[in-house]
Design a protein around this motif. Structure first.
Motif: not given
Length: 273
Positions: A236-242, A206-226
């Motif tokens: 924040g707030p942060l949105s997650l897409r799975v 978010s920027r200034n409390g509002r979602p940016t509308g842009r998704w950026q990839p996360m990466h598997r770190s270990w186990g079930s942790v991204w």
């Protein structure tokens, strides 16, 4: 990584196999596709157990997948380490399997099916497929009153097949690990119905409390942790897409609030069906 079992006899077997098998990858034909398929039917495996006889495996009720409190609902100590084709360097975390052993495998076996979740890893070269079960899960394969007798065997033949996970009453959970900061966000994904795991995860800041509308990839770190590493502070707030292994995508809007912190669980209102 968990030890193989509390049974001394099984430890001797494992040590012997370790001498015979210098390389896990080259020694056996690991069929990841068969283990991961919902249509493979019953496959043969070896089962051992570790931890306390009536415990959940690790002393801290965790494991190499990063899950916490696996002794409590919904996992309820019915957990297992997986070897290479089951754990898959973390990609198999959260996967659900039905397991059983029959009297042909051991006189104390009930033949009834039980469901376990992969929460830990054990790459000892025991068999093509190896489940290092919690003491609770191993004992659950026995006929009533013969749990300790079966656990005393230490290592047995059994059968397994993959099944959809059903964590009744649970929504997809996100746990921000301790050590997180505005430039480093590690997130544990847990309680995913159906496939039990996610294969892709993206973040929207978010920027200034509002979602940016842009998704950026996360990466598997270990186990079930991204994880997400960034030079720009994650506000924040942060949105997650799975995305699940079956290809279904869900979005948890604003699931991580402004002022988020590490060592904190954040609940969503989404779940795979």
């Amino acid at each position: 990584m968990a030890g193989v079992t509390n049974g001394a006899g099984a430890l001797v077997v494992v040590a012997f196999l370790s001498m015979l098998v210098p390389s896990v990858r080259s020694a056996v034909d690991y069929s990841v596709s068969a283990a991961r398929s919902y249509n493979s039917g019953w496959l043969p495996a070896k089962a051992t157990w570790y931890g306390r006889p009536n415990g959940a495996g690790p002393d801290d009720n965790g494991g190499a997948c990063g899950f916490k409190n696996v002794n409590q609902y919904p996992l309820s100590a019915m957990t297992s380490c997986g070897n290479e084709p089951l754990f898959q360097d973390g990609a198999g975390c959260g996967t659900c399997y039905q397991i059983r052993c029959t009297r042909a495998n051991h006189p104390a076996c009930s033949g009834q099916t039980k469901t376990v979740v992969i929460t830990d890893m054990n790459y000892y070269p025991v068999a093509k497929y190896h489940f290092d079960l919690s003491g609770t899960a191993f004992g659950a394969l026995a006929m009533p009153g013969r749990n300790d007798q079966l656990r005393h065997a230490g290592i047995i033949d059994m059968q397994f097949r993959r099944v959809p996970c059903n964590f009744a009453g649970m929504k997809l959970g996100f746990y921000v690990l301790r050590g997180a900061n505005p430039n480093y966000l590690p997130v544990l994904v847990q309680y995913a119905n159906r496939d039990g795991t996610v294969v892709k995860m993206d973040l929207m800041r978010s920027r200034n409390g509002r979602p940016t509308g842009r998704w950026q990839p996360m990466h598997r770190s270990w186990g079930s942790v991204w994880r997400c590493d960034t030079s720009d502070a994650l506000l924040g707030p942060l949105s997650l897409r799975v995305t699940s292994e079956s290809g279904k995508t869900l979005v948890a809007n604003n699931v991580i609030p402004n002022g988020w912190k590490g060592d904190t669980s954040y609940s969503s209102n989404i779940q795979f069906r």
